[in-house]
Scaffold this motif. Sequence first.
Motif, PDB file in Angstrom:
ATOM      1  N   GLU A 196     -16.961  37.382  53.835  1.00 40.77           N
ATOM      2  CA  GLU A 196     -16.060  37.367  52.526  1.00 40.77           C
ATOM      3  C   GLU A 196     -15.837  38.535  51.908  1.00 40.77           C
ATOM      4  O   GLU A 196     -16.865  39.752  52.253  1.00 40.77           O
ATOM      5  CB  GLU A 196     -16.955  36.499  51.647  1.00 40.77           C
ATOM      6  CG  GLU A 196     -16.991  34.864  52.099  1.00 40.77           C
ATOM      7  CD  GLU A 196     -17.574  34.115  51.036  1.00 40.77           C
ATOM      8  OE1 GLU A 196     -17.929  34.279  49.888  1.00 40.77           O
ATOM      9  OE2 GLU A 196     -17.814  32.937  51.340  1.00 40.77           O
ATOM     10  N   LYS A 197     -14.990  38.914  51.243  1.00 44.79           N
ATOM     11  CA  LYS A 197     -14.841  40.355  50.682  1.00 44.79           C
ATOM     12  C   LYS A 197     -15.828  40.820  49.866  1.00 44.79           C
ATOM     13  O   LYS A 197     -16.180  42.136  49.961  1.00 44.79           O
ATOM     14  CB  LYS A 197     -13.463  40.056  49.713  1.00 44.79           C
ATOM     15  CG  LYS A 197     -13.254  41.471  48.927  1.00 44.79           C
ATOM     16  CD  LYS A 197     -12.515  42.402  49.881  1.00 44.79           C
ATOM     17  CE  LYS A 197     -11.899  43.583  48.989  1.00 44.79           C
ATOM     18  NZ  LYS A 197     -11.746  44.761  50.099  1.00 44.79           N
ATOM     19  N   LEU A 243     -18.190  42.381  52.387  1.00 46.28           N
ATOM     20  CA  LEU A 243     -17.562  43.925  53.043  1.00 46.28           C
ATOM     21  C   LEU A 243     -17.955  44.772  51.705  1.00 46.28           C
ATOM     22  O   LEU A 243     -18.393  46.011  52.029  1.00 46.28           O
ATOM     23  CB  LEU A 243     -16.067  43.843  53.036  1.00 46.28           C
ATOM     24  CG  LEU A 243     -15.418  45.070  53.295  1.00 46.28           C
ATOM     25  CD1 LEU A 243     -15.804  45.477  54.728  1.00 46.28           C
ATOM     26  CD2 LEU A 243     -13.904  44.823  53.374  1.00 46.28           C
ATOM     27  N   GLU A 250     -10.252  44.423  58.517  1.00 48.42           N
ATOM     28  CA  GLU A 250      -9.581  43.218  58.800  1.00 48.42           C
ATOM     29  C   GLU A 250     -10.316  42.619  59.933  1.00 48.42           C
ATOM     30  O   GLU A 250     -10.021  40.981  59.908  1.00 48.42           O
ATOM     31  CB  GLU A 250      -8.170  43.607  59.016  1.00 48.42           C
ATOM     32  CG  GLU A 250      -7.336  44.162  57.870  1.00 48.42           C
ATOM     33  CD  GLU A 250      -7.158  42.806  56.799  1.00 48.42           C
ATOM     34  OE1 GLU A 250      -7.008  41.810  57.091  1.00 48.42           O
ATOM     35  OE2 GLU A 250      -7.617  43.343  55.912  1.00 48.42           O
ATOM     36  N   LEU A 265     -12.946  40.418  58.089  1.00 48.96           N
ATOM     37  CA  LEU A 265     -12.392  39.449  57.063  1.00 48.96           C
ATOM     38  C   LEU A 265     -11.553  38.526  57.424  1.00 48.96           C
ATOM     39  O   LEU A 265     -11.496  37.455  57.169  1.00 48.96           O
ATOM     40  CB  LEU A 265     -11.634  40.303  56.053  1.00 48.96           C
ATOM     41  CG  LEU A 265     -12.163  41.362  55.184  1.00 48.96           C
ATOM     42  CD1 LEU A 265     -11.425  42.067  54.445  1.00 48.96           C
ATOM     43  CD2 LEU A 265     -13.293  40.483  54.045  1.00 48.96           C
TER      44      LEU A 265
END
Length: 188
Positions: free
Chosen positions: A31-32, A35, A52, A55
């Motif tokens: 999930e963001k 990150l 990317e 993600l």
Amino acid sequence: MTEIEQLLDRVADQARNTRPWGWPSLPEPVEKAALTRAEEALGFSLPPLLAELYLRIGDGGFGPGYGLLPLLDSPPSSEPAAVPQYLANRESGRKDPEWPWPEGILPISHWGCGMYACVDCRTPHATVLLYEPNADEADRAWYVDAPALTEWLQVWLDGTGWYEESHDGPDPTPWPDFRIRAGVTRAA
């Protein structure tokens, strides 16, 4: 569709069909928030393409060799996660100045025998380096595997990497920037 989007689609297709660690399925993407935590722990941002991959495709387990390392946590694999491995390598390098680990060089894939594929997070194209610690000196342990992460992924997808049995192209070349990036000065 951009070239990067096409590359991500090809990687996703290949990732669904490979399990380097023997996992029963591809790990879910991060999930963001994960990150963001990873980048805060590292003190730098991941290159956009690498971000990317985590993600959109999965939290490791695909790619050449043993595949991409998980970003923050290791389960279900015994492979180390990229962020903790980077932090441990940096700390080890501070304790042993003969073997410094350059800042911004994130290990992303384990080859076995202590070897890692690493992304230089400070270069515009995310140069991929090969760390081969079985050399007799630290500056002989670093090689340029691919000038860009895009090329490294293409080579994997095309089955033409130095690690393939059918490989007949050039081997990785020594990384000329190691001493500068690691802050190593030559003896007078």
